[in-house]
Design a protein around this motif. Sequence first.
Motif, PDB file in Angstrom:
ATOM      1  N   LEU A 138       0.817  -1.208   0.000  1.00 14.30           N
ATOM      2  CA  LEU A 138       0.000   0.000   0.000  1.00 14.30           C
ATOM      3  C   LEU A 138       0.854   1.263   0.000  1.00 14.30           C
ATOM      4  N   MET A 139       1.965   1.237   0.714  1.00  9.22           N
ATOM      5  CA  MET A 139       2.834   2.406   0.793  1.00  9.22           C
ATOM      6  C   MET A 139       3.450   2.746  -0.559  1.00  9.22           C
ATOM      7  N   ARG A 140       3.545   1.769  -1.440  1.00  9.79           N
ATOM      8  CA  ARG A 140       4.126   2.006  -2.761  1.00  9.79           C
ATOM      9  C   ARG A 140       3.068   2.129  -3.842  1.00  9.79           C
ATOM     10  N   GLY A 141       1.827   2.369  -3.426  1.00 11.17           N
ATOM     11  CA  GLY A 141       0.762   2.651  -4.388  1.00 11.17           C
ATOM     12  C   GLY A 141       0.074   1.436  -4.955  1.00 11.17           C
ATOM     13  N   GLY A 142       0.335   0.253  -4.397  1.00  9.45           N
ATOM     14  CA  GLY A 142      -0.309  -0.956  -4.886  1.00  9.45           C
ATOM     15  C   GLY A 142      -1.443  -1.394  -3.979  1.00  9.45           C
ATOM     16  N   SER A 143      -2.039  -2.520  -4.294  1.00  7.71           N
ATOM     17  CA  SER A 143      -3.129  -3.073  -3.493  1.00  7.71           C
ATOM     18  C   SER A 143      -3.316  -4.524  -3.913  1.00  7.71           C
ATOM     19  N   THR A 144      -3.789  -5.332  -2.982  1.00 12.54           N
ATOM     20  CA  THR A 144      -4.089  -6.726  -3.320  1.00 12.54           C
ATOM     21  C   THR A 144      -5.579  -6.909  -3.616  1.00 12.54           C
ATOM     22  N   GLY A 145      -6.292  -5.802  -3.821  1.00 10.65           N
ATOM     23  CA  GLY A 145      -7.697  -5.870  -4.225  1.00 10.65           C
ATOM     24  C   GLY A 145      -8.585  -6.442  -3.139  1.00 10.65           C
ATOM     25  N   GLY A 146      -9.401  -7.431  -3.522  1.00 11.92           N
ATOM     26  CA  GLY A 146     -10.247  -8.114  -2.554  1.00 11.92           C
ATOM     27  C   GLY A 146     -11.351  -7.268  -1.973  1.00 11.92           C
ATOM     28  N   THR A 147     -11.394  -7.188  -0.638  1.00 12.61           N
ATOM     29  CA  THR A 147     -12.476  -6.512   0.054  1.00 12.61           C
ATOM     30  C   THR A 147     -12.549  -5.032  -0.302  1.00 12.61           C
ATOM     31  N   VAL A 205       1.991   0.010  10.428  1.00 11.73           N
ATOM     32  CA  VAL A 205       2.801   0.240   9.225  1.00 11.73           C
ATOM     33  C   VAL A 205       2.250   1.374   8.373  1.00 11.73           C
ATOM     34  N   ILE A 206       0.908   1.400   8.191  1.00  3.09           N
ATOM     35  CA  ILE A 206       0.305   2.345   7.249  1.00  3.09           C
ATOM     36  C   ILE A 206      -0.304   3.555   7.934  1.00  3.09           C
ATOM     37  N   LEU A 207      -1.189   3.339   8.895  1.00  4.45           N
ATOM     38  CA  LEU A 207      -1.904   4.459   9.480  1.00  4.45           C
ATOM     39  C   LEU A 207      -0.979   5.392  10.228  1.00  4.45           C
ATOM     40  N   GLY A 208       0.165   4.896  10.634  1.00  9.23           N
ATOM     41  CA  GLY A 208       1.158   5.780  11.220  1.00  9.23           C
ATOM     42  C   GLY A 208       1.618   6.809  10.210  1.00  9.23           C
ATOM     43  N   GLN A 209       1.483   6.448   8.924  1.00 12.24           N
ATOM     44  CA  GLN A 209       1.841   7.369   7.857  1.00 12.24           C
ATOM     45  C   GLN A 209       0.866   8.538   7.784  1.00 12.24           C
ATOM     46  N   LYS A 210      -0.279   8.454   8.472  1.00 15.25           N
ATOM     47  CA  LYS A 210      -1.244   9.541   8.450  1.00 15.25           C
ATOM     48  C   LYS A 210      -0.910  10.616   9.478  1.00 15.25           C
ATOM     49  N   SER A 211       0.118  10.375  10.262  1.00 12.16           N
ATOM     50  CA  SER A 211       0.532  11.417  11.182  1.00 12.16           C
ATOM     51  C   SER A 211       1.046  12.603  10.372  1.00 12.16           C
ATOM     52  N   SER A 261       2.374  10.224   5.005  1.00 10.26           N
ATOM     53  CA  SER A 261       2.267   9.366   3.822  1.00 10.26           C
ATOM     54  C   SER A 261       2.534  10.135   2.534  1.00 10.26           C
ATOM     55  N   GLU A 262       2.440  11.466   2.580  1.00  8.42           N
ATOM     56  CA  GLU A 262       2.651  12.284   1.389  1.00  8.42           C
ATOM     57  C   GLU A 262       4.109  12.733   1.235  1.00  8.42           C
ATOM     58  N   VAL A 263       4.908  12.523   2.279  1.00 12.24           N
ATOM     59  CA  VAL A 263       6.288  13.007   2.265  1.00 12.24           C
ATOM     60  C   VAL A 263       7.108  12.337   1.176  1.00 12.24           C
ATOM     61  N   HIS A 264       6.934  11.040   1.010  1.00 15.09           N
ATOM     62  CA  HIS A 264       7.737  10.279   0.040  1.00 15.09           C
ATOM     63  C   HIS A 264       7.595  10.854  -1.365  1.00 15.09           C
ATOM     64  N   ASP A 265       6.348  11.011  -1.827  1.00 12.64           N
ATOM     65  CA  ASP A 265       6.119  11.511  -3.182  1.00 12.64           C
ATOM     66  C   ASP A 265       6.546  12.970  -3.318  1.00 12.64           C
ATOM     67  N   LEU A 266       6.264  13.787  -2.311  1.00 13.57           N
ATOM     68  CA  LEU A 266       6.636  15.194  -2.371  1.00 13.57           C
ATOM     69  C   LEU A 266       8.157  15.355  -2.421  1.00 13.57           C
ATOM     70  N   THR A 267       8.856  14.559  -1.637  1.00 13.49           N
ATOM     71  CA  THR A 267      10.318  14.635  -1.632  1.00 13.49           C
ATOM     72  C   THR A 267      10.889  14.295  -3.007  1.00 13.49           C
ATOM     73  N   LYS A 268      10.328  13.295  -3.660  1.00 12.58           N
ATOM     74  CA  LYS A 268      10.793  12.927  -4.998  1.00 12.58           C
ATOM     75  C   LYS A 268      10.581  14.066  -5.982  1.00 12.58           C
ATOM     76  N   VAL A 269       9.421  14.716  -5.904  1.00 15.87           N
ATOM     77  CA  VAL A 269       9.128  15.830  -6.806  1.00 15.87           C
ATOM     78  C   VAL A 269      10.096  16.988  -6.566  1.00 15.87           C
ATOM     79  N   ILE A 270      10.356  17.280  -5.292  1.00 18.41           N
ATOM     80  CA  ILE A 270      11.277  18.379  -4.963  1.00 18.41           C
ATOM     81  C   ILE A 270      12.667  18.096  -5.515  1.00 18.41           C
ATOM     82  N   LYS A 271      13.139  16.872  -5.327  1.00 17.96           N
ATOM     83  CA  LYS A 271      14.474  16.522  -5.801  1.00 17.96           C
ATOM     84  C   LYS A 271      14.551  16.527  -7.327  1.00 17.96           C
ATOM     85  N   ASP A 272      13.442  16.188  -7.990  1.00 17.93           N
ATOM     86  CA  ASP A 272      13.412  16.252  -9.457  1.00 17.93           C
ATOM     87  C   ASP A 272      13.494  17.698  -9.943  1.00 17.93           C
TER      88      ASP A 272
END
Length: 310
Positions: A138-147, A205-211, A261-272
Motif C-alpha cells: 500500500l505504501m508504494r501505491g499498490g493493493s491486493t484488491g479483494g475486500t 505500518v500504514i496508518l502511522g503514515q497519516k501522522s 504518507s505524502e512526504v515520500h512523493d513530495l520529496t521525490k518531486v522536490i528533488k526532481d
Amino acid sequence: MISAKKIGSILWDYFLMTVGCLIFVMGWTSFLLPNEVTSGGLTGLCAVLQYATNDKLQVAYTFPAINAVLIITATFVLGKSFGFRTIYAIAVSSLMFEVMPRFEFLQAVPGNFLYLDEKILIPIIGSVMEGIGIGLILMRGGSTGGTDIAAMIIGRFWPITPGTVYIIHDLAVIGSLLLIPGKTFQDVVYGYISMLTFSFMLDYVILGQKSTVQMLIFSSKYPEIADYINNKMERGATVLKATGWYTKVERDVLLVIVRKSEVHDLTKVIKDLDPKAFLSISPASSVYGEGFEEIKAGIERKKKNVDAKK
C-alpha cells in the motif's frame, strides 16, 4: 523522456511491492494455511474455501479468480480503471501462493524449523507478516484488491461505509469455519486473533503514515514546488522570508504541513525540480483545520445547552 533517476525510483517501488507480496504470502503459506487458521479479507475467504474442500480449491487459484471477477465488475459498475501496480501486486501474490507451498521446509508444522508448539502464536506471527507485507504494498501505491474493491461496488448501491463492509465480511468469513466439519469454536477464536493482529500491524505500518509533519523547503525553485503542492496535492504552502546569517542573503522558504504518507512523493518531486534543495522535516502534533483534524471545542454542545435553557 524519463530520466534514469525516475526509472530507478519506479524500479525501487516495484521491488518493495514484490518484497511486500513475499512477506504477505509467506505469512499465509508458512503459518496460517498449513495450520488451517484463517483471517479476514479475501484471502481469509479463499482459505475457508480451501479448508472446506479439502485443498481442492486452493488459495492460489481462488485468490486471482475472485479478484479478476471483482475488477471486471468494478470496471463495468464504477467505470473505474485499476492501476498497473494493483494488478501487479495481485498477479505476483497469486504466483507466490502457487510457488511458496512447494517449499515445505518453510511451513510451521511439526518437524520443521518454524514449528511452534504454542498454536496461539501461529495466527499472531502469520498476521504480523501479512500486515507488514500489505503495508509495504500500500505504501508504494499498490493493493491486493479483494475486500477493498467489493466495498467500492457495494457502496455504489447502498449507503454502507467501507469500514462496515470490512467488519461484516470478516466476522462472517471467520464465523463460517463452524460450518466446516471438524472445526470448533477455538478455530474461530484463532481467526479473530489473526484478524485483530493484522489490523493492528497494518495500522502500525500504514496508518502511522497519516501522522502529520512540518516541512521547511529551501530551494530556488520554490514557486514550482509551491504550485505542485497547491495544484497536485491540494495542500497549502506558506512562503517565509529568511536571511542566511553566513551569506547575509535574503531568500524565500516554503513552510508546508502534510501527512507523513505524502512526504515520500513530495520529496521525490522536490528533488526532481531541484537536486540541491534542502529539506527539514519534523513531526507536527495537533494540526487542526481544513484537510487535517476537525476542531472540536465543544461549541455545538454549549450552543445546545444555551438553547435548552431558553
